[in-house]
Each structure stands twice: as C-alpha cells, then as structure tokens.
Design a protein around this motif. Sequence first.
Motif, PDB file in Angstrom:
ATOM      1  N   ASP A 171       0.650   7.038  -6.449  1.00 15.68           N
ATOM      2  CA  ASP A 171      -0.418   7.977  -6.525  1.00 15.68           C
ATOM      3  C   ASP A 171      -0.209   9.291  -6.478  1.00 15.68           C
ATOM      4  O   ASP A 171      -0.660  10.439  -6.859  1.00 15.68           O
ATOM      5  CB  ASP A 171      -1.602   7.786  -5.582  1.00 15.68           C
ATOM      6  CG  ASP A 171      -2.523   6.415  -5.913  1.00 15.68           C
ATOM      7  OD1 ASP A 171      -2.529   6.150  -7.040  1.00 15.68           O
ATOM      8  OD2 ASP A 171      -3.034   5.862  -5.203  1.00 15.68           O
ATOM      9  N   ARG A 183       1.792   1.886  -3.556  1.00 14.57           N
ATOM     10  CA  ARG A 183       0.859   2.450  -4.201  1.00 14.57           C
ATOM     11  C   ARG A 183       0.362   4.053  -3.939  1.00 14.57           C
ATOM     12  O   ARG A 183       0.088   4.767  -4.758  1.00 14.57           O
ATOM     13  CB  ARG A 183      -0.567   1.498  -3.794  1.00 14.57           C
ATOM     14  CG  ARG A 183      -1.849   2.154  -4.525  1.00 14.57           C
ATOM     15  CD  ARG A 183      -1.889   1.950  -6.157  1.00 14.57           C
ATOM     16  NE  ARG A 183      -2.896   2.803  -6.433  1.00 14.57           N
ATOM     17  CZ  ARG A 183      -3.499   2.641  -7.854  1.00 14.57           C
ATOM     18  NH1 ARG A 183      -3.005   1.817  -8.618  1.00 14.57           N
ATOM     19  NH2 ARG A 183      -4.190   3.520  -8.279  1.00 14.57           N
ATOM     20  N   ARG A 184       0.586   4.249  -2.752  1.00 11.58           N
ATOM     21  CA  ARG A 184       0.299   5.624  -2.398  1.00 11.58           C
ATOM     22  C   ARG A 184       1.315   6.602  -3.178  1.00 11.58           C
ATOM     23  O   ARG A 184       1.012   7.756  -3.405  1.00 11.58           O
ATOM     24  CB  ARG A 184       0.251   5.835  -0.752  1.00 11.58           C
ATOM     25  CG  ARG A 184      -1.049   5.331  -0.479  1.00 11.58           C
ATOM     26  CD  ARG A 184      -1.231   5.476   1.287  1.00 11.58           C
ATOM     27  NE  ARG A 184      -2.517   4.966   1.573  1.00 11.58           N
ATOM     28  CZ  ARG A 184      -3.692   5.528   1.264  1.00 11.58           C
ATOM     29  NH1 ARG A 184      -3.820   6.715   0.980  1.00 11.58           N
ATOM     30  NH2 ARG A 184      -4.709   4.863   1.914  1.00 11.58           N
ATOM     31  N   PRO A 235       0.866  -1.246   0.039  1.00 15.59           N
ATOM     32  CA  PRO A 235      -0.237   0.274   0.018  1.00 15.59           C
ATOM     33  C   PRO A 235       0.896   1.355   0.123  1.00 15.59           C
ATOM     34  O   PRO A 235       0.543   2.471  -0.595  1.00 15.59           O
ATOM     35  CB  PRO A 235      -0.811  -0.204   1.203  1.00 15.59           C
ATOM     36  CG  PRO A 235      -0.845  -1.509   1.744  1.00 15.59           C
ATOM     37  CD  PRO A 235       0.519  -2.339   1.145  1.00 15.59           C
TER      38      PRO A 235
END
Lengths: 209, 171
Positions: B96, B92-93, B89
């Motif tokens: 982003d 992914r962040r 995660p």
Amino acid sequence: MSASVDAITYIKSTFPSVTDRLSSDWPAVNVPTGELISVLKSLRDEQAFDLLSDVTAIDWAEGASPRFTVVYHLYSTTSHAAIRVATPCTGDDAAPTVPSVVPLWPGANWHEREAYDMFGITFEGHPDLRRILMWDGYPYHPLRKEFPLAGIETVLPDSAVAEETKAKVIAAPMMGGPFVASAGEMNLTDAEPRAKDESWSERSAKPGA
Amino acid sequence: MVTSNSELAYNGKIEGEVIVSRADAVINWIRTNSVWPMPMGLACCAIELMAVGNGRFDIARFGAEVMRFSPRQADCMIVAGTVTYKMAPVVRRIYDQMTSPKWVIAMGACASSGGMYRSYATLQGVDRIIPVDVYVSGCPPRPEALLDALIKLQAKIKAERSASELFTAST
C-alpha cells in the motif's frame, strides 16, 4: 556419560520422589511438578548442569493423564554430560501449568514462550508469557493433538487489512496429504514422500468421509 | 530525380529536432527500462533474488538493479519466499505504501501458492492479499527464471494504456 549417571544417582538419593525415565540416549528422570525447581536448581548448582539447551513439551492426547509433559534438556559445559528431566503438568487440559525456570536459566524465556504458544502451557512466574511464533490473539495452540495440521479458519491478525482484502486464515488445502516418506527404503523413488491415500484430492472427496 | 535515402537513424536537421510518437509508447518506454524492485525477501528465494543482482546474472542489464528498501521509491514488489499469516498484513501495508504505478512478481512456489507449506501458519498464495502480475515457478526458481519474469513484466508494462490513466481523472 558417567557424569550423567553420577548425577542421576545423586539426584535420586537427594530427592526420593525422582524416578528413572525410559530413554534411548541420555539418562532421563521423571520429577513431580512440585519438586521440579529444587531438582533443577540442585542439578545446576551441585552437578554443574549449567546449560539449559531446550525446553519442550509432549501432548499425550485427549483423555491421557497427565495430558501434558514438559521436558528439560540439560547439558554440562564442564563434564560434557547431558541429562533429560521430565515433569507432568498440573491443572486441567485448558490451562496446564508448570513453574517457570526463567529464574534459574534466563535462556528458558523464549523456549517457554514457544511451549506456551504451541501447547498452551502456562509457566507460572514467567516474566513475559506471550506468544512467540503465532500472532497475539491467535485463538488456538497448533501443536495440540486435537488441532488439525491444515489449521482452522480464523481471521487475519490485522483487521484493517482483512477488511480490505477479504482474506482469511484458512484451513490449508491438503491435496491428498499429509505426505510421508517411508524410512529405510533403499530405492530412492520408492522413498519419495507421497500421500498415504492417493485415491482422493481436492477434486474427489475422501472415500468414506 | 529520386535519390535513395541512406539515413536510417533519426536526423535532427531533417526532422527539425522533433520526434512524433504516442504518449503511451514514451511513458511505457521509460517505465519498462527502470523498474525499481522492492525486494520482499521472506525466505530462501531471497538468496536467488540476491544472485540475480550479482554480476553473473546481472539484473542491471534490464534496468532493474536499483533495489529499493523503501517502498515509496519502488515500482515492483518481488515477493521472494514464504508468506506467513503473521507477515501477510505487513506485506500488504508495504504494498500500500508503494506509489503507483506498481507491479508485483510472486517469486517461487511459496509466494505463488503456499508451496509445500500446507499448514495453519502459511498464506496460501500472496495473491490472496495483493494483486500479482507475474508468477514464477520453482523452489526456489533459478535466477534466469526471475529474469524471465522481469522480461515478461516489461512486456506487460509496454502494453499498458498509461497515458489515458495519467491524463484522465482517476477514480
């Protein structure tokens, strides 16, 4: 080595319930859970085993009694002797329990967190018993015997990312594994790690499964 | 009388200091030659990634030497190493937070497929959480392999329809 043997003799005469433990290297003893703290404190203060180099655990598989054993590796920085202390866990399989040794050696803190993370052993009196390797909220204890190497499907640690990516924690594809190396092979090609049974993989199902 | 034209290069006096080209070509030319990498170093592949920055291999020859540790200033995330489920995660962040246009290179066996880590703790390929443009094989890949991946990524960037994405309302 003689310092370790002296320590064993001393600790066995002081605590009659302490018994010898089979060991191929250093002297080792079995200690009842109730006397663990006083034995370790005695080894630290009377026999100068001032360094706790490791705390780990053994899962003897389901049905064994006791199922879990916690092992302490002690070292003396003055006599350069090593000793191993093992104690069975009390409590049921779901929540095995031993007293924490963080009050004796602050360095035990992360070792005990790791044993809690991997085996689910509760260390009573630990100041901050959280998972250390897996994330908070992971539902399993991966080094227990009933836990498969590939893992069990569950959700990602971050629900927002899990929702956006549709990704999950999955059981890893094993492709015929687990892979093993044969010990003592002189021919390096034969000693290469290989699958125990190469007749099946992701494409062809395991025979008899 | 016909004279042979010996002018091979652009001559501002003749062309009136105007260059005619396609917007795609200009935009992609700029993007291609200044790919700023976000070094997502997670394991031993990161050591090879560092070697790529050194003078011996010199990623600066391809305009990608500006390693940006802030995702907001980076164009290309190089995922170098084993992605655990605990770290996934976070990766992914960070992805982003990178501004578009952005690309991803999965460096090495672990980032591409989980590699030898067929286990409960390892994400089986970073493409499960972020879109990957170039995969690099190897465990770890040689620095030249990463340079090859960068050249392949540059070829991909050159072929993109960048202008239409810039000048039409994006969804």
